[in-house]
Design an enzyme around this catalytic site. Structure first.
Site, PDB file in Angstrom:
ATOM      1  CE  LYS A 168      -3.447  -5.533   2.501  1.00  0.00           C
ATOM      2  NZ  LYS A 168      -2.955  -4.385   1.709  1.00  0.00           N
ATOM      3  CG  ASP A 224      -5.565  -2.385   0.314  1.00  0.00           C
ATOM      4  OD1 ASP A 224      -5.574  -1.931  -0.841  1.00  0.00           O
ATOM      5  OD2 ASP A 224      -4.548  -2.396   1.032  1.00  0.00           O
ATOM      6  CD  GLU A 266      -5.894   1.094   1.436  1.00  0.00           C
ATOM      7  OE1 GLU A 266      -4.650   0.953   1.380  1.00  0.00           O
ATOM      8  OE2 GLU A 266      -6.554   0.960   2.492  1.00  0.00           O
ATOM      9  CG  ASP A 322      -1.798   2.746  -0.021  1.00  0.00           C
ATOM     10  OD1 ASP A 322      -0.875   3.561   0.149  1.00  0.00           O
ATOM     11  OD2 ASP A 322      -1.720   1.567   0.377  1.00  0.00           O
ATOM     12  CE  LYS A 370       0.320   1.918   3.499  1.00  0.00           C
ATOM     13  NZ  LYS A 370       0.534   0.685   2.720  1.00  0.00           N
TER      14      LYS A 370
END
Length: 343
Positions: free
Chosen positions: A122, A153, A179, A205, A229
C-alpha cells in the site's frame, strides 16, 4: 433477483431473492480485530449467513451507501443459494499484503504470509510522503529478494503528475504492476502512455468495481490488467463476465473479508479460464481473529479451493455489540429492499 444478461452477452441466472426473514433467521454479525491498522480501520465488521449451498458473507464497508452495498448483498445471496462455477484449479497462489506501515515493520508483516513470493504494498497513504512509500517498498524488495514480485496499490490517491513522479521513484524496485495509481480512467490512460517505456503495467481496481461501466477502462486502453472482487462486482458470475468481455488478464482480490468471504474470492479465481498472477486473497493473515478454524490463510503461498464453515464458538466469541449488530441487520433489510425493487 431475476435473470440478467452478463457482459459477455450470455444469460446468467442468480438465485431468486429469498425472503428477508430467511436470511435474517441465521444472520450473525462479527467484529474482528486487525493485527495492524488497514484501510483506516482497526476492527473489521461483517455479516455472515447460511443458505442452501453454504455460508456466505455480506461486508460492504461502512461508508458505502445502500445502492452500492446492495450489489454486495446480491453477491452473497448468489453464493449461498447457487452452486459455484466449476473450479479449473484446486489451489490459488496469493500475495502478501503490506499495509502503509513503517519500513521497519515490513518483515513482521511478511512473516504472517507463509512463503508468499509476491507482495502488494500500500502506498499514497494520507498523511505520508513519497519517501515513506519508497522506504516501505525498498524494505519489501529487500525481504523478498530479486526473485520476489512486488506490486503497489495507491487506491487512486495520486493525481497524474504525482503518479508519474512516484513510479519514477519506485521503478528501481522492479514493480510487477501499479494498481489504481490515479482515480479516473482518463488519468490512467494518460499515465499508461507516459510510463510505458518504463515497463510498469497499470492495473485497474476502483475503475472496475466502483464504476457505472466496469468495461470503460478496458475500452479506453487505460489498463494492462484488471483487479476483480466477487462481492463488489455482484458475484462470481458477474465478475467472470466482466473479465471475459474486457479481454485483459485478471487478478482476484478481496475486501479484507473473513475466511467465509475469502472463499468466494478463491472460487472466482479457481473458475477463471486463465490466471497468470498471484491473487490478493491472503488477507485473513491481517486479522487477529476469524470465524473459521483454521482460517483461510496462505500455506506455502497458496490457498485451497472450497467452501468453509464458521466455528460456532468463534461466531459467539467475536459477536459484534448489540448496537452494531442492529446497524448491520437494518442495513441488510434496506439492501434487500433495493434488490427486491430492482426485480
Amino acid at each position: 433477483m431475476g435473470r440478467r444478461t452478463g457482459q459477455t452477452g450470455q444469460v446468467s441466472t442468480p438465485a431468486p431473492l429469498p425472503p428477508l426473514s430467511e436470511i435474517l433467521a441465521g444472520a450473525r454479525v462479527v467484529a474482528l480485530p486487525l493485527v495492524t491498522r488497514f484501510r483506516g480501520v482497526d476492527v473489521r465488521e461483517a455479516l455472515v449467513f447460511e443458505g442452501p449451498e453454504g455460508w456466505s458473507e455480506f461486508s460492504p464497508f461502512a461508508e458505502y451507501g445502500d445502492e452500492e452495498a446492495a450489489t454486495w448483498l446480491g453477491a452473497a445471496i448468489e453464493d449461498a443459494w447457487v452452486p459455484r462455477p466449476a473450479a479449473r484449479r484446486d489451489a490459488i497462489g496469493v500475495n502478501a499484503t503490506v499495509p502503509a506501515v513503517a519500513a521497519a515493520s515490513v518483515p513482521a508483516v511478511l512473516a504472517r504470509f507463509d512463503e508468499c513470493r509476491t507482495a502488494k504494498v500500500k502506498v499514497a497513504e494520507p498523511g505520508q510522503r513519497l519517501a515513506d512509500d519508497v522506504a516501505r517498498v525498498r524494505a519489501v524488495r529487500d525481504a523478498l529478494g530479486p526473485e520476489g514480485r512486488v506490486r503497489i496499490d495507491a487506491n487512486g490517491a495520486w493525481n497524474l503528475d504525482e503518479a508519474e513522479r512516484a513510479l519514477h521513484a519506485l521503478a528501481e524496485f522492479d514493480l510487477e504492476y501499479a494498481e489504481q495509481p490515479c482515480a479516473s480512467v482518463e488519468e490512467l490512460a494518460e499515465l499508461r502512455r507516459r510510463v510505458k517505456y518504463m515497463g510498469i503495467p497499470i492495473a485497474a481496481d476502483e475503475s472496475v468495481r466502483k464504476a457505472a461501466d466496469p468495461l470503460a477502462v478496458a475500452r479506453a486502453g487505460a489498463a494492462d490488467l484488471l483487479v476483480v472482487k466477487a462481492q463488489p462486482l455482484g458475484g462470481i458470475r458477474r465478475a467472470l463476465d466482466i473479465v471475459a468481455e474486457a479481454g485483459l488478464p485478471a487478478v482476484v482480490s478481496s475486501a479484507l473479508d473473513t475466511s467465509i468471504g475469502l472463499s468466494m474470492g478463491v472460487a472466482l479465481a479457481a473458475a477463471l479460464p486463465e490466471l497468470d498472477y498471484d491473487c490478493g486473497l491472503g488477507t485473513a493473515a491481517l486479522l487477529a481473529a476469524d470465524v473459521v478454524d483454521p482460517p483461510l490463510i496462505p500455506h506455502a503461498g497458496h490457498l485451497s479451493v472450497g467452501r468453509v464453515d464458521p466455528d460456532p464458538a468463534l461466531l459467539a466469541a467475536h459477536a459484534a455489540s448489540a448496537d452494531r449488530t442492529q446497524w448491520w441487520l437494518d442495513r441488510l433489510t434496506r439492501c434487500h429492499a433495493v434488490l427486491a425493487a430492482a426485480g
